[in-house]
Design a protein around this motif. Sequence first.
Motif, mmCIF file in Angstrom:
data_model
loop_
_atom_site.group_PDB
_atom_site.id
_atom_site.type_symbol
_atom_site.label_atom_id
_atom_site.label_comp_id
_atom_site.label_asym_id
_atom_site.label_seq_id
_atom_site.Cartn_x
_atom_site.Cartn_y
_atom_site.Cartn_z
ATOM 1 N N GLY A 131 9.362 -7.883 8.759
ATOM 2 C CA GLY A 131 9.464 -9.165 8.165
ATOM 3 C C GLY A 131 10.264 -9.335 6.855
ATOM 4 N N GLN A 132 10.144 -7.891 6.429
ATOM 5 C CA GLN A 132 11.120 -7.975 5.138
ATOM 6 C C GLN A 132 12.518 -7.660 5.609
ATOM 7 N N LYS A 133 13.135 -8.240 4.689
ATOM 8 C CA LYS A 133 15.212 -8.022 4.902
ATOM 9 C C LYS A 133 15.053 -7.190 3.365
ATOM 10 N N ASP A 134 14.574 -7.127 2.993
ATOM 11 C CA ASP A 134 14.735 -6.626 1.345
ATOM 12 C C ASP A 134 15.385 -5.069 1.277
ATOM 13 N N PRO A 135 16.761 -4.775 1.420
ATOM 14 C CA PRO A 135 16.551 -3.150 1.521
ATOM 15 C C PRO A 135 16.566 -2.167 0.575
ATOM 16 N N LEU A 136 15.679 -2.972 0.182
ATOM 17 C CA LEU A 136 15.558 -2.553 -1.369
ATOM 18 C C LEU A 136 13.647 -2.042 -1.927
ATOM 19 N N LEU A 137 13.552 -2.342 -0.629
ATOM 20 C CA LEU A 137 12.345 -2.868 -1.447
ATOM 21 C C LEU A 137 11.124 -1.189 -0.932
ATOM 22 N N VAL A 138 11.279 -0.742 -0.185
ATOM 23 C CA VAL A 138 10.692 0.783 -1.157
ATOM 24 C C VAL A 138 11.206 1.156 -2.300
ATOM 25 N N GLU A 139 12.302 0.893 -3.118
ATOM 26 C CA GLU A 139 12.917 1.500 -4.266
ATOM 27 C C GLU A 139 11.893 0.045 -5.284
ATOM 28 N N LYS A 140 11.307 -0.701 -5.286
ATOM 29 C CA LYS A 140 10.760 -2.064 -5.884
ATOM 30 C C LYS A 140 9.562 -1.294 -5.790
ATOM 31 N N ILE A 141 8.388 -0.912 -4.501
ATOM 32 C CA ILE A 141 7.727 -0.660 -4.408
ATOM 33 C C ILE A 141 7.570 0.644 -5.149
ATOM 34 N N MET A 142 8.851 1.747 -4.445
ATOM 35 C CA MET A 142 7.956 2.650 -5.495
ATOM 36 C C MET A 142 8.046 2.733 -7.096
ATOM 37 N N LYS A 143 8.793 1.726 -7.517
ATOM 38 C CA LYS A 143 8.564 1.851 -9.095
ATOM 39 C C LYS A 143 7.265 0.997 -9.574
ATOM 40 N N ASP A 144 7.186 -0.339 -8.668
ATOM 41 C CA ASP A 144 6.088 -0.998 -8.798
ATOM 42 C C ASP A 144 4.822 0.244 -9.128
ATOM 43 N N LEU A 145 4.732 1.200 -8.421
ATOM 44 C CA LEU A 145 3.839 2.175 -7.768
ATOM 45 C C LEU A 145 3.326 3.506 -9.077
ATOM 46 N N ASP A 146 4.976 3.613 -9.418
ATOM 47 C CA ASP A 146 4.515 4.454 -10.296
ATOM 48 C C ASP A 146 4.459 4.233 -11.334
ATOM 49 N N SER A 147 3.055 4.682 -11.758
ATOM 50 C CA SER A 147 3.004 4.100 -13.024
ATOM 51 C C SER A 147 3.140 4.693 -14.600
ATOM 52 N N ASN A 148 3.243 6.249 -14.016
ATOM 53 C CA ASN A 148 3.239 7.521 -14.765
ATOM 54 C C ASN A 148 4.795 7.212 -14.499
#
Length: 99
Positions: free
Chosen positions: A48-65
Amino acid sequence: MSTPLEDAMDTLIRIFHHYSGKEGDRYKLSKGELKELLTSELTDFLSGQKDPLLVEKIMKDLDSNQDNEVDFHEFVTLVAALTVACNDFFEEQLKKEGF
């Protein structure tokens, strides 16, 4: 004989390590590995996601270090957050239905 919760924990560990280590550190997910995991294992979430940058956003949010990889701790944070969101959604639906 293991319990359902122990089986779920084992599944999380196995899924993470199935995708990690194909590129670089074998105990972390690169952006490509994370994308493959999300695409293969969370298909309903991503469909259901249309954002082509979704994976990049998830990666940035998760990558706490901020090492440009997702370790198991960071991965479990994603799974926990999605699980909480799903539970909240279902609880809200039940309340709307009068349960």
